[in-house]
Scaffold this motif. Sequence first.
Motif, PDB file in Angstrom:
ATOM      1  N   LEU A   1     -12.952   1.634  -0.366  1.00  0.00           N
ATOM      2  CA  LEU A   1     -13.388   1.190  -1.694  1.00  0.00           C
ATOM      3  C   LEU A   1     -12.509   0.024  -2.122  1.00  0.00           C
ATOM      4  O   LEU A   1     -11.276   0.143  -2.126  1.00  0.00           O
ATOM      5  CB  LEU A   1     -13.275   2.327  -2.707  1.00  0.00           C
ATOM      6  CG  LEU A   1     -14.098   3.590  -2.440  1.00  0.00           C
ATOM      7  CD1 LEU A   1     -13.766   4.666  -3.463  1.00  0.00           C
ATOM      8  CD2 LEU A   1     -15.590   3.285  -2.460  1.00  0.00           C
ATOM      9  N   GLN A   2     -13.138  -1.096  -2.481  1.00  0.00           N
ATOM     10  CA  GLN A   2     -12.384  -2.280  -2.882  1.00  0.00           C
ATOM     11  C   GLN A   2     -13.033  -2.901  -4.115  1.00  0.00           C
ATOM     12  O   GLN A   2     -14.264  -3.021  -4.192  1.00  0.00           O
ATOM     13  CB  GLN A   2     -12.329  -3.309  -1.747  1.00  0.00           C
ATOM     14  CG  GLN A   2     -11.643  -2.808  -0.504  1.00  0.00           C
ATOM     15  CD  GLN A   2     -11.580  -3.864   0.599  1.00  0.00           C
ATOM     16  OE1 GLN A   2     -12.041  -4.987   0.421  1.00  0.00           O
ATOM     17  NE2 GLN A   2     -11.021  -3.503   1.738  1.00  0.00           N
ATOM     18  N   TYR A   3     -12.174  -3.312  -5.046  1.00  0.00           N
ATOM     19  CA  TYR A   3     -12.627  -4.017  -6.236  1.00  0.00           C
ATOM     20  C   TYR A   3     -11.866  -5.327  -6.313  1.00  0.00           C
ATOM     21  O   TYR A   3     -10.629  -5.339  -6.313  1.00  0.00           O
ATOM     22  CB  TYR A   3     -12.384  -3.169  -7.484  1.00  0.00           C
ATOM     23  CG  TYR A   3     -12.701  -3.900  -8.772  1.00  0.00           C
ATOM     24  CD1 TYR A   3     -14.001  -4.305  -9.054  1.00  0.00           C
ATOM     25  CD2 TYR A   3     -11.704  -4.168  -9.708  1.00  0.00           C
ATOM     26  CE1 TYR A   3     -14.297  -4.961 -10.239  1.00  0.00           C
ATOM     27  CE2 TYR A   3     -11.987  -4.815 -10.887  1.00  0.00           C
ATOM     28  CZ  TYR A   3     -13.290  -5.220 -11.152  1.00  0.00           C
ATOM     29  OH  TYR A   3     -13.583  -5.883 -12.317  1.00  0.00           O
ATOM     30  N   VAL A   4     -12.602  -6.430  -6.350  1.00  0.00           N
ATOM     31  CA  VAL A   4     -12.002  -7.762  -6.309  1.00  0.00           C
ATOM     32  C   VAL A   4     -12.262  -8.470  -7.628  1.00  0.00           C
ATOM     33  O   VAL A   4     -13.418  -8.561  -8.074  1.00  0.00           O
ATOM     34  CB  VAL A   4     -12.572  -8.602  -5.142  1.00  0.00           C
ATOM     35  CG1 VAL A   4     -11.909  -9.976  -5.097  1.00  0.00           C
ATOM     36  CG2 VAL A   4     -12.378  -7.873  -3.821  1.00  0.00           C
TER      37      VAL A   4
ATOM     38  N   LEU B   1       0.832  -1.200   0.000  1.00  0.00           N
ATOM     39  CA  LEU B   1       0.000   0.000   0.000  1.00  0.00           C
ATOM     40  C   LEU B   1       0.867   1.251   0.000  1.00  0.00           C
ATOM     41  O   LEU B   1       1.917   1.299   0.650  1.00  0.00           O
ATOM     42  CB  LEU B   1      -0.900   0.032   1.242  1.00  0.00           C
ATOM     43  CG  LEU B   1      -1.894  -1.115   1.432  1.00  0.00           C
ATOM     44  CD1 LEU B   1      -2.578  -0.981   2.785  1.00  0.00           C
ATOM     45  CD2 LEU B   1      -2.925  -1.123   0.309  1.00  0.00           C
ATOM     46  N   GLY B   2       0.410   2.259  -0.700  1.00  0.00           N
ATOM     47  CA  GLY B   2       0.988   3.588  -0.596  1.00  0.00           C
ATOM     48  C   GLY B   2       0.210   4.400   0.422  1.00  0.00           C
ATOM     49  O   GLY B   2      -1.022   4.307   0.499  1.00  0.00           O
TER      50      GLY B   2
ATOM     51  N   LYS C   1      -7.314 -14.358  -6.448  1.00  0.00           N
ATOM     52  CA  LYS C   1      -8.007 -13.080  -6.573  1.00  0.00           C
ATOM     53  C   LYS C   1      -7.009 -11.928  -6.476  1.00  0.00           C
ATOM     54  O   LYS C   1      -5.923 -12.067  -5.890  1.00  0.00           O
ATOM     55  CB  LYS C   1      -9.061 -12.921  -5.473  1.00  0.00           C
ATOM     56  CG  LYS C   1     -10.166 -13.963  -5.496  1.00  0.00           C
ATOM     57  CD  LYS C   1     -11.189 -13.698  -4.403  1.00  0.00           C
ATOM     58  CE  LYS C   1     -12.320 -14.699  -4.436  1.00  0.00           C
ATOM     59  NZ  LYS C   1     -13.338 -14.428  -3.395  1.00  0.00           N
ATOM     60  N   ILE C   2      -7.407 -10.796  -7.015  1.00  0.00           N
ATOM     61  CA  ILE C   2      -6.658  -9.549  -6.862  1.00  0.00           C
ATOM     62  C   ILE C   2      -7.617  -8.500  -6.320  1.00  0.00           C
ATOM     63  O   ILE C   2      -8.711  -8.312  -6.860  1.00  0.00           O
ATOM     64  CB  ILE C   2      -6.038  -9.077  -8.180  1.00  0.00           C
ATOM     65  CG1 ILE C   2      -5.067 -10.116  -8.720  1.00  0.00           C
ATOM     66  CG2 ILE C   2      -5.315  -7.742  -7.978  1.00  0.00           C
ATOM     67  CD1 ILE C   2      -4.467  -9.753 -10.073  1.00  0.00           C
ATOM     68  N   LEU C   3      -7.216  -7.832  -5.262  1.00  0.00           N
ATOM     69  CA  LEU C   3      -8.028  -6.806  -4.625  1.00  0.00           C
ATOM     70  C   LEU C   3      -7.348  -5.453  -4.786  1.00  0.00           C
ATOM     71  O   LEU C   3      -6.188  -5.291  -4.382  1.00  0.00           O
ATOM     72  CB  LEU C   3      -8.240  -7.141  -3.151  1.00  0.00           C
ATOM     73  CG  LEU C   3      -9.145  -6.226  -2.310  1.00  0.00           C
ATOM     74  CD1 LEU C   3      -9.725  -7.017  -1.141  1.00  0.00           C
ATOM     75  CD2 LEU C   3      -8.381  -5.017  -1.755  1.00  0.00           C
ATOM     76  N   TYR C   4      -8.055  -4.507  -5.388  1.00  0.00           N
ATOM     77  CA  TYR C   4      -7.558  -3.138  -5.502  1.00  0.00           C
ATOM     78  C   TYR C   4      -8.240  -2.309  -4.421  1.00  0.00           C
ATOM     79  O   TYR C   4      -9.461  -2.338  -4.271  1.00  0.00           O
ATOM     80  CB  TYR C   4      -7.856  -2.577  -6.889  1.00  0.00           C
ATOM     81  CG  TYR C   4      -7.236  -3.389  -7.998  1.00  0.00           C
ATOM     82  CD1 TYR C   4      -5.913  -3.182  -8.379  1.00  0.00           C
ATOM     83  CD2 TYR C   4      -7.963  -4.380  -8.662  1.00  0.00           C
ATOM     84  CE1 TYR C   4      -5.332  -3.929  -9.388  1.00  0.00           C
ATOM     85  CE2 TYR C   4      -7.390  -5.134  -9.672  1.00  0.00           C
ATOM     86  CZ  TYR C   4      -6.076  -4.908 -10.032  1.00  0.00           C
ATOM     87  OH  TYR C   4      -5.501  -5.665 -11.022  1.00  0.00           O
TER      88      TYR C   4
ATOM     89  N   GLY D   1      -3.553   0.738  -2.946  1.00  0.00           N
ATOM     90  CA  GLY D   1      -2.644  -0.337  -3.287  1.00  0.00           C
ATOM     91  C   GLY D   1      -3.361  -1.571  -3.782  1.00  0.00           C
ATOM     92  O   GLY D   1      -4.528  -1.533  -4.169  1.00  0.00           O
ATOM     93  N   VAL D   2      -2.643  -2.686  -3.731  1.00  0.00           N
ATOM     94  CA  VAL D   2      -3.147  -3.928  -4.299  1.00  0.00           C
ATOM     95  C   VAL D   2      -2.832  -5.090  -3.366  1.00  0.00           C
ATOM     96  O   VAL D   2      -1.803  -5.091  -2.674  1.00  0.00           O
ATOM     97  CB  VAL D   2      -2.529  -4.164  -5.706  1.00  0.00           C
ATOM     98  CG1 VAL D   2      -1.015  -4.314  -5.614  1.00  0.00           C
ATOM     99  CG2 VAL D   2      -3.150  -5.375  -6.381  1.00  0.00           C
TER     100      VAL D   2
END
Length: 419
Positions: A258-261, A189-190, A230-233, A203-204
Amino acid sequence: MLKKLFLSICLLAFLSIQAQDKIVYDIKVKGVKKTKPSFVKKLMETKTGKVLDSLTLENDITVLKRLPGVAHAYYQIFHSHDNLYNVFVYIQENFTIIPELAFWTTTNNQFAYKIGVYEYNFLGRNIAIGGFYQNNGYNTYSFNVRAPNLFSRNFGLAFTHQNWKSEEPLFFDNQSANYLYNNISSEILGLYQIDFNHHLTFGVNYFQEKYEYLRGATSPSVPQNLKVDKILYKLLYTYEDLDYYYHYLDGFKSILYLQYVTSENDFQDQFVIAWNDFFYYDRIGKKGNWANRLRVGFASNNDSPFAPFALDNNINLRGVGIIVDRGTASIVYNTEYRHTLYDKKWFALQANAFIDAGTWRQPGGEINDFWEDRNIQLFSGVGLRFINKKIYNAIFRIDYGFSLKDNTRGLVFGIGQYF
Protein backbone atom coordinates in the motif's frame (compact mmCIF):
# COMPACT_ATOMS: atom_id res chain seq x y z
CA MET A 1 -13.61 -36.75 53.39
CA LEU A 2 -13.87 -38.61 50.08
CA LYS A 3 -14.05 -35.27 48.23
CA LYS A 4 -10.81 -34.05 49.86
CA LEU A 5 -9.10 -37.37 49.08
CA PHE A 6 -10.20 -37.16 45.45
CA LEU A 7 -8.90 -33.57 45.12
CA SER A 8 -5.58 -34.60 46.70
CA ILE A 9 -5.15 -37.47 44.25
CA CYS A 10 -5.94 -35.16 41.30
CA LEU A 11 -3.41 -32.59 42.56
CA LEU A 12 -0.70 -35.22 42.97
CA ALA A 13 -1.42 -36.57 39.48
CA PHE A 14 -1.22 -33.06 37.99
CA LEU A 15 2.09 -32.33 39.74
CA SER A 16 3.44 -35.71 38.61
CA ILE A 17 2.58 -34.91 34.97
CA GLN A 18 4.12 -31.45 35.25
CA ALA A 19 7.30 -32.95 36.67
CA GLN A 20 7.62 -35.12 33.59
CA ASP A 21 7.70 -32.16 31.18
CA LYS A 22 10.84 -32.14 29.10
CA ILE A 23 12.82 -29.00 29.90
CA VAL A 24 15.48 -27.35 27.71
CA TYR A 25 18.75 -27.60 29.65
CA ASP A 26 21.01 -25.98 27.04
CA ILE A 27 21.00 -24.87 23.38
CA LYS A 28 24.18 -25.50 21.41
CA VAL A 29 24.67 -23.91 17.97
CA LYS A 30 26.96 -25.89 15.67
CA GLY A 31 28.46 -25.20 12.24
CA VAL A 32 28.51 -21.40 12.39
CA LYS A 33 31.68 -19.51 11.56
CA LYS A 34 30.39 -16.02 10.81
CA THR A 35 26.93 -15.98 12.34
CA LYS A 36 26.99 -15.25 16.07
CA PRO A 37 25.59 -18.14 18.18
CA SER A 38 24.09 -15.55 20.54
CA PHE A 39 22.19 -14.06 17.60
CA VAL A 40 20.84 -17.47 16.60
CA LYS A 41 19.58 -18.03 20.14
CA LYS A 42 18.05 -14.53 20.16
CA LEU A 43 15.90 -15.42 17.15
CA MET A 44 14.68 -18.71 18.60
CA GLU A 45 11.55 -18.97 20.71
CA THR A 46 13.00 -22.12 22.26
CA LYS A 47 14.90 -20.96 25.34
CA THR A 48 16.91 -22.54 28.14
CA GLY A 49 14.63 -23.41 31.06
CA LYS A 50 11.46 -23.55 28.95
CA VAL A 51 9.40 -26.62 28.16
CA LEU A 52 10.75 -28.46 25.13
CA ASP A 53 8.20 -28.22 22.31
CA SER A 54 8.81 -29.83 18.93
CA LEU A 55 6.43 -27.51 17.06
CA THR A 56 8.22 -24.43 18.41
CA LEU A 57 11.54 -25.97 17.42
CA GLU A 58 10.31 -26.62 13.87
CA ASN A 59 9.23 -22.99 13.62
CA ASP A 60 12.63 -21.86 14.90
CA ILE A 61 14.39 -23.90 12.23
CA THR A 62 12.16 -22.41 9.53
CA VAL A 63 13.01 -18.91 10.77
CA LEU A 64 16.72 -19.72 10.60
CA LYS A 65 16.41 -21.16 7.07
CA ARG A 66 14.87 -17.86 5.94
CA LEU A 67 18.05 -15.97 6.89
CA PRO A 68 20.37 -14.97 4.02
CA GLY A 69 23.33 -16.36 5.94
CA VAL A 70 21.82 -19.85 6.32
CA ALA A 71 21.82 -22.39 3.50
CA HIS A 72 20.25 -25.14 5.62
CA ALA A 73 19.46 -25.84 9.27
CA TYR A 74 18.19 -28.74 11.37
CA TYR A 75 18.17 -29.83 15.02
CA GLN A 76 18.74 -32.84 17.26
CA ILE A 77 17.67 -33.44 20.86
CA PHE A 78 19.80 -35.32 23.42
CA HIS A 79 18.89 -36.31 26.95
CA SER A 80 21.08 -34.68 29.60
CA HIS A 81 19.76 -35.86 32.97
CA ASP A 82 16.46 -36.18 34.81
CA ASN A 83 13.88 -34.43 32.60
CA LEU A 84 16.46 -32.03 31.11
CA TYR A 85 17.45 -32.09 27.43
CA ASN A 86 20.09 -30.46 25.24
CA VAL A 87 19.04 -28.99 21.88
CA PHE A 88 21.71 -29.03 19.16
CA VAL A 89 21.07 -26.66 16.23
CA TYR A 90 23.17 -27.39 13.15
CA ILE A 91 23.63 -24.65 10.56
CA GLN A 92 25.18 -24.75 7.10
CA GLU A 93 26.14 -21.17 6.31
CA ASN A 94 25.92 -19.29 3.04
CA PHE A 95 28.72 -17.08 1.77
CA THR A 96 27.08 -13.67 2.02
CA ILE A 97 29.51 -11.09 0.55
CA ILE A 98 28.16 -10.88 -2.97
CA PRO A 99 29.78 -8.78 -5.71
CA GLU A 100 27.53 -7.58 -8.50
CA LEU A 101 28.69 -7.13 -12.07
CA ALA A 102 26.49 -6.82 -15.14
CA PHE A 103 26.83 -5.66 -18.76
CA TRP A 104 24.13 -4.97 -21.34
CA THR A 105 23.09 -2.64 -24.13
CA THR A 106 20.21 -0.20 -23.80
CA THR A 107 17.39 0.34 -26.28
CA ASN A 108 19.48 2.98 -28.08
CA ASN A 109 22.51 0.61 -28.27
CA GLN A 110 24.32 2.39 -25.44
CA PHE A 111 26.82 0.11 -23.63
CA ALA A 112 25.87 -0.15 -19.96
CA TYR A 113 27.36 -1.73 -16.84
CA LYS A 114 26.63 -2.11 -13.16
CA ILE A 115 29.06 -2.86 -10.32
CA GLY A 116 28.30 -3.27 -6.65
CA VAL A 117 28.80 -5.32 -3.52
CA TYR A 118 26.41 -6.47 -0.79
CA GLU A 119 27.01 -8.12 2.56
CA TYR A 120 23.90 -9.97 3.76
CA ASN A 121 25.17 -11.06 7.18
CA PHE A 122 27.11 -8.03 8.41
CA LEU A 123 28.58 -8.53 11.90
CA GLY A 124 27.06 -12.03 11.89
CA ARG A 125 23.68 -10.55 12.86
CA ASN A 126 21.54 -10.73 9.70
CA ILE A 127 22.29 -7.12 8.72
CA ALA A 128 22.33 -6.44 4.97
CA ILE A 129 24.49 -3.55 3.77
CA GLY A 130 25.75 -2.55 0.35
CA GLY A 131 25.34 -0.48 -2.75
CA PHE A 132 26.01 -0.22 -6.47
CA TYR A 133 27.11 2.13 -9.22
CA GLN A 134 25.53 1.94 -12.67
CA ASN A 135 26.37 3.64 -15.95
CA ASN A 136 23.91 3.31 -18.79
CA GLY A 137 24.96 6.58 -20.38
CA TYR A 138 24.00 8.24 -17.09
CA ASN A 139 25.38 7.85 -13.57
CA THR A 140 23.28 5.99 -10.98
CA TYR A 141 24.21 4.98 -7.44
CA SER A 142 22.48 3.45 -4.44
CA PHE A 143 23.31 2.63 -0.81
CA ASN A 144 21.15 0.66 1.60
CA VAL A 145 21.22 -1.04 4.97
CA ARG A 146 18.61 -3.41 6.39
CA ALA A 147 18.73 -4.61 10.01
CA PRO A 148 15.49 -6.53 10.74
CA ASN A 149 16.57 -7.53 14.26
CA LEU A 150 18.28 -4.29 15.27
CA PHE A 151 16.29 -3.63 18.44
CA SER A 152 14.88 -7.08 19.20
CA ARG A 153 14.02 -10.38 17.51
CA ASN A 154 10.85 -8.68 16.24
CA PHE A 155 11.79 -5.09 15.41
CA GLY A 156 14.37 -3.42 13.18
CA LEU A 157 15.02 -0.67 10.62
CA ALA A 158 15.99 -0.23 6.99
CA PHE A 159 17.44 2.80 5.17
CA THR A 160 18.05 3.45 1.47
CA HIS A 161 19.45 6.40 -0.48
CA GLN A 162 19.42 6.29 -4.26
CA ASN A 163 20.07 8.55 -7.23
CA TRP A 164 18.65 6.77 -10.27
CA LYS A 165 18.90 7.87 -13.90
CA SER A 166 17.58 6.05 -16.96
CA GLU A 167 16.14 6.68 -20.38
CA GLU A 168 12.49 5.68 -20.34
CA PRO A 169 9.59 5.84 -22.82
CA LEU A 170 6.34 7.63 -22.04
CA PHE A 171 3.15 6.78 -23.94
CA PHE A 172 0.42 9.26 -24.92
CA ASP A 173 -2.03 9.83 -27.79
CA ASN A 174 -1.00 6.49 -29.34
CA GLN A 175 2.55 7.86 -29.58
CA SER A 176 5.69 7.64 -27.47
CA ALA A 177 8.66 9.79 -26.50
CA ASN A 178 11.90 9.03 -24.67
CA TYR A 179 12.69 11.00 -21.53
CA LEU A 180 15.67 11.09 -19.19
CA TYR A 181 14.18 10.04 -15.86
CA ASN A 182 15.95 10.97 -12.60
CA ASN A 183 14.75 9.87 -9.16
CA ILE A 184 16.65 11.01 -6.04
CA SER A 185 15.23 9.36 -2.93
CA SER A 186 15.84 8.69 0.76
CA GLU A 187 13.76 6.09 2.56
CA ILE A 188 13.50 4.88 6.15
CA LEU A 189 11.38 1.86 7.11
CA GLY A 190 10.38 0.10 10.29
CA LEU A 191 10.44 -3.70 10.17
CA TYR A 192 8.17 -5.54 12.59
CA GLN A 193 7.54 -9.26 12.95
CA ILE A 194 4.10 -9.78 14.45
CA ASP A 195 4.61 -13.51 14.80
CA PHE A 196 6.06 -16.49 12.92
CA ASN A 197 3.96 -15.93 9.78
CA HIS A 198 3.04 -12.24 9.83
CA HIS A 199 5.33 -9.26 9.15
CA LEU A 200 4.87 -5.51 8.71
CA THR A 201 7.06 -2.99 6.89
CA PHE A 202 6.14 0.68 7.17
CA GLY A 203 7.79 4.03 6.59
CA VAL A 204 8.29 7.05 4.40
CA ASN A 205 10.22 7.86 1.23
CA TYR A 206 11.06 11.43 0.28
CA PHE A 207 12.02 11.74 -3.37
CA GLN A 208 12.41 14.15 -6.24
CA GLU A 209 11.51 13.17 -9.79
CA LYS A 210 12.81 14.86 -12.91
CA TYR A 211 11.77 14.22 -16.52
CA GLU A 212 13.76 15.71 -19.41
CA TYR A 213 12.61 15.26 -23.00
CA LEU A 214 15.12 13.55 -25.30
CA ARG A 215 13.35 12.58 -28.51
CA GLY A 216 10.11 11.30 -30.00
CA ALA A 217 6.58 12.63 -30.15
CA THR A 218 5.51 15.82 -28.37
CA SER A 219 2.20 17.11 -27.13
CA PRO A 220 1.10 20.43 -25.59
CA SER A 221 -0.47 18.41 -22.75
CA VAL A 222 2.79 16.63 -21.87
CA PRO A 223 5.67 18.70 -20.45
CA GLN A 224 9.13 18.37 -21.97
CA ASN A 225 10.71 19.14 -18.61
CA LEU A 226 9.23 18.30 -15.23
CA LYS A 227 10.61 18.49 -11.71
CA VAL A 228 8.53 17.63 -8.67
CA ASP A 229 9.11 16.78 -5.00
CA LYS A 230 7.07 13.91 -3.60
CA ILE A 231 6.53 12.03 -0.36
CA LEU A 232 5.61 8.34 -0.43
CA TYR A 233 4.04 6.65 2.59
CA LYS A 234 4.49 2.90 2.47
CA LEU A 235 2.95 -0.09 4.23
CA LEU A 236 3.70 -3.74 3.44
CA TYR A 237 2.00 -6.71 5.04
CA THR A 238 3.60 -10.11 4.48
CA TYR A 239 2.15 -13.50 5.28
CA GLU A 240 4.68 -16.28 4.79
CA ASP A 241 4.20 -20.00 5.27
CA LEU A 242 7.03 -21.41 3.15
CA ASP A 243 9.23 -24.41 3.75
CA TYR A 244 12.79 -23.96 2.46
CA TYR A 245 15.11 -26.75 1.38
CA TYR A 246 18.13 -25.22 -0.37
CA HIS A 247 16.77 -23.90 -3.70
CA TYR A 248 13.41 -25.69 -3.33
CA LEU A 249 10.31 -23.95 -1.96
CA ASP A 250 6.99 -25.34 -0.76
CA GLY A 251 3.98 -23.44 0.54
CA PHE A 252 2.21 -20.09 0.29
CA LYS A 253 3.24 -16.45 0.61
CA SER A 254 1.34 -13.18 0.20
CA ILE A 255 2.67 -9.60 0.14
CA LEU A 256 0.30 -6.62 0.20
CA TYR A 257 1.79 -3.26 -0.88
CA LEU A 258 0.00 0.00 0.00
CA GLN A 259 1.49 3.33 -1.07
CA TYR A 260 0.21 6.89 -0.91
CA VAL A 261 2.12 9.52 -2.88
CA THR A 262 1.72 13.25 -2.36
CA SER A 263 2.78 15.74 -5.04
CA GLU A 264 1.83 19.21 -6.15
CA ASN A 265 1.92 19.74 -9.93
CA ASP A 266 -0.42 19.99 -12.90
CA PHE A 267 0.46 16.58 -14.36
CA GLN A 268 0.59 14.25 -11.35
CA ASP A 269 -1.95 14.61 -8.55
CA GLN A 270 -1.79 12.83 -5.24
CA PHE A 271 -2.43 9.17 -5.86
CA VAL A 272 -2.71 5.75 -4.27
CA ILE A 273 -1.04 2.53 -5.43
CA ALA A 274 -1.96 -0.89 -4.09
CA TRP A 275 -1.08 -4.36 -5.24
CA ASN A 276 -0.87 -7.86 -3.85
CA ASP A 277 1.53 -10.62 -4.84
CA PHE A 278 0.31 -14.16 -4.15
CA PHE A 279 2.92 -16.94 -4.35
CA TYR A 280 2.32 -20.66 -4.33
CA TYR A 281 5.09 -23.27 -4.54
CA ASP A 282 4.77 -27.06 -4.67
CA ARG A 283 7.50 -29.67 -4.44
CA ILE A 284 7.02 -32.32 -7.13
CA GLY A 285 9.05 -35.41 -6.38
CA LYS A 286 12.69 -34.91 -5.40
CA LYS A 287 13.76 -32.69 -8.30
CA GLY A 288 10.67 -30.74 -9.34
CA ASN A 289 9.28 -27.42 -8.15
CA TRP A 290 6.10 -25.77 -9.44
CA ALA A 291 6.12 -22.00 -8.83
CA ASN A 292 3.27 -19.51 -9.25
CA ARG A 293 2.82 -15.76 -8.80
CA LEU A 294 -0.41 -13.79 -9.19
CA ARG A 295 -0.13 -9.99 -9.02
CA VAL A 296 -3.24 -7.81 -8.85
CA GLY A 297 -2.64 -4.07 -8.70
CA PHE A 298 -4.60 -0.81 -8.90
CA ALA A 299 -3.64 2.86 -8.78
CA SER A 300 -5.52 6.13 -9.01
CA ASN A 301 -6.83 6.18 -12.56
CA ASN A 302 -5.29 9.42 -13.80
CA ASP A 303 -5.12 9.98 -17.56
CA SER A 304 -1.39 10.61 -17.54
CA PRO A 305 1.66 9.25 -19.40
CA PHE A 306 3.29 8.79 -15.98
CA ALA A 307 1.18 5.73 -15.10
CA PRO A 308 2.85 3.55 -12.41
CA PHE A 309 2.38 -0.03 -13.70
CA ALA A 310 4.86 -0.89 -16.45
CA LEU A 311 4.86 -3.76 -18.92
CA ASP A 312 8.47 -4.92 -18.79
CA ASN A 313 10.79 -7.91 -19.32
CA ASN A 314 12.32 -7.73 -15.87
CA ILE A 315 9.09 -7.29 -13.91
CA ASN A 316 6.28 -9.36 -15.32
CA LEU A 317 6.45 -10.82 -18.86
CA ARG A 318 9.66 -12.41 -20.09
CA GLY A 319 10.37 -11.52 -23.73
CA VAL A 320 8.07 -8.50 -24.03
CA GLY A 321 10.84 -5.86 -24.03
CA ILE A 322 11.91 -2.99 -21.76
CA ILE A 323 8.99 -0.77 -20.62
CA VAL A 324 6.81 -1.23 -23.68
CA ASP A 325 3.61 0.14 -22.08
CA ARG A 326 2.17 1.61 -18.88
CA GLY A 327 -1.15 1.36 -17.10
CA THR A 328 -3.05 2.33 -13.96
CA ALA A 329 -3.98 -1.26 -13.07
CA SER A 330 -2.67 -4.70 -13.93
CA ILE A 331 -3.33 -8.38 -13.45
CA VAL A 332 -0.36 -10.67 -14.08
CA TYR A 333 0.00 -14.42 -13.64
CA ASN A 334 3.37 -16.19 -13.88
CA THR A 335 3.71 -19.96 -13.63
CA GLU A 336 6.70 -22.18 -14.24
CA TYR A 337 7.93 -25.68 -13.61
CA ARG A 338 11.55 -25.94 -12.41
CA HIS A 339 13.36 -29.25 -12.71
CA THR A 340 16.82 -29.92 -11.31
CA LEU A 341 19.05 -31.53 -13.92
CA TYR A 342 22.21 -31.68 -11.81
CA ASP A 343 22.75 -31.30 -8.07
CA LYS A 344 26.09 -32.01 -6.41
CA LYS A 345 27.58 -30.47 -3.28
CA TRP A 346 27.82 -26.72 -4.03
CA PHE A 347 26.30 -26.53 -7.54
CA ALA A 348 22.88 -27.20 -9.06
CA LEU A 349 21.51 -26.74 -12.56
CA GLN A 350 17.80 -26.23 -13.16
CA ALA A 351 15.74 -26.04 -16.34
CA ASN A 352 12.35 -24.40 -16.43
CA ALA A 353 9.36 -23.96 -18.70
CA PHE A 354 7.04 -21.02 -18.10
CA ILE A 355 3.91 -19.13 -19.08
CA ASP A 356 3.55 -15.40 -18.33
CA ALA A 357 0.18 -13.72 -18.89
CA GLY A 358 -1.02 -10.22 -18.11
CA THR A 359 -3.49 -7.47 -18.87
CA TRP A 360 -3.50 -3.74 -18.16
CA ARG A 361 -5.94 -0.87 -17.69
CA GLN A 362 -4.94 2.08 -19.82
CA PRO A 363 -4.44 5.48 -18.07
CA GLY A 364 -7.88 6.99 -17.60
CA GLY A 365 -9.48 3.80 -18.95
CA GLU A 366 -12.18 1.48 -17.69
CA ILE A 367 -12.23 -1.92 -15.99
CA ASN A 368 -13.32 -3.31 -19.36
CA ASP A 369 -9.78 -2.60 -20.58
CA PHE A 370 -8.76 -5.83 -18.86
CA TRP A 371 -10.77 -7.87 -21.35
CA GLU A 372 -9.77 -6.04 -24.52
CA ASP A 373 -7.51 -8.09 -26.75
CA ARG A 374 -5.05 -5.22 -27.34
CA ASN A 375 -4.27 -5.06 -23.60
CA ILE A 376 -3.82 -8.81 -23.06
CA GLN A 377 -0.33 -10.26 -23.37
CA LEU A 378 0.56 -13.97 -23.34
CA PHE A 379 4.13 -15.28 -23.38
CA SER A 380 5.76 -18.67 -22.96
CA GLY A 381 9.33 -19.93 -22.94
CA VAL A 382 12.11 -21.92 -21.37
CA GLY A 383 15.14 -21.12 -19.27
CA LEU A 384 18.09 -22.29 -17.20
CA ARG A 385 19.18 -21.61 -13.62
CA PHE A 386 22.82 -21.91 -12.54
CA ILE A 387 22.80 -22.19 -8.75
CA ASN A 388 25.67 -21.93 -6.26
CA LYS A 389 24.23 -23.55 -3.15
CA LYS A 390 26.90 -22.09 -0.85
CA ILE A 391 26.36 -18.43 -1.77
CA TYR A 392 23.22 -16.51 -0.82
CA ASN A 393 20.91 -15.85 -3.79
CA ALA A 394 23.66 -16.94 -6.21
CA ILE A 395 21.24 -17.96 -8.95
CA PHE A 396 22.06 -16.81 -12.46
CA ARG A 397 19.01 -17.10 -14.67
CA ILE A 398 18.48 -16.91 -18.39
CA ASP A 399 15.04 -17.14 -19.99
CA TYR A 400 13.90 -17.07 -23.59
CA GLY A 401 10.34 -15.85 -23.92
CA PHE A 402 8.13 -15.55 -26.98
CA SER A 403 4.64 -14.14 -27.51
CA LEU A 404 1.80 -16.53 -28.27
CA LYS A 405 0.00 -13.68 -30.08
CA ASP A 406 2.65 -12.09 -32.33
CA ASN A 407 6.37 -12.24 -33.20
CA THR A 408 7.68 -10.48 -30.07
CA ARG A 409 10.43 -12.47 -28.35
CA GLY A 410 13.67 -12.00 -26.43
CA LEU A 411 16.21 -13.16 -23.86
CA VAL A 412 16.00 -12.11 -20.22
CA PHE A 413 18.97 -12.35 -17.83
CA GLY A 414 19.00 -11.82 -14.10
CA ILE A 415 20.15 -12.76 -10.61
CA GLY A 416 17.84 -14.81 -8.41
CA GLN A 417 14.68 -16.65 -9.38
CA TYR A 418 12.21 -14.59 -11.42
CA PHE A 419 9.76 -14.95 -8.53
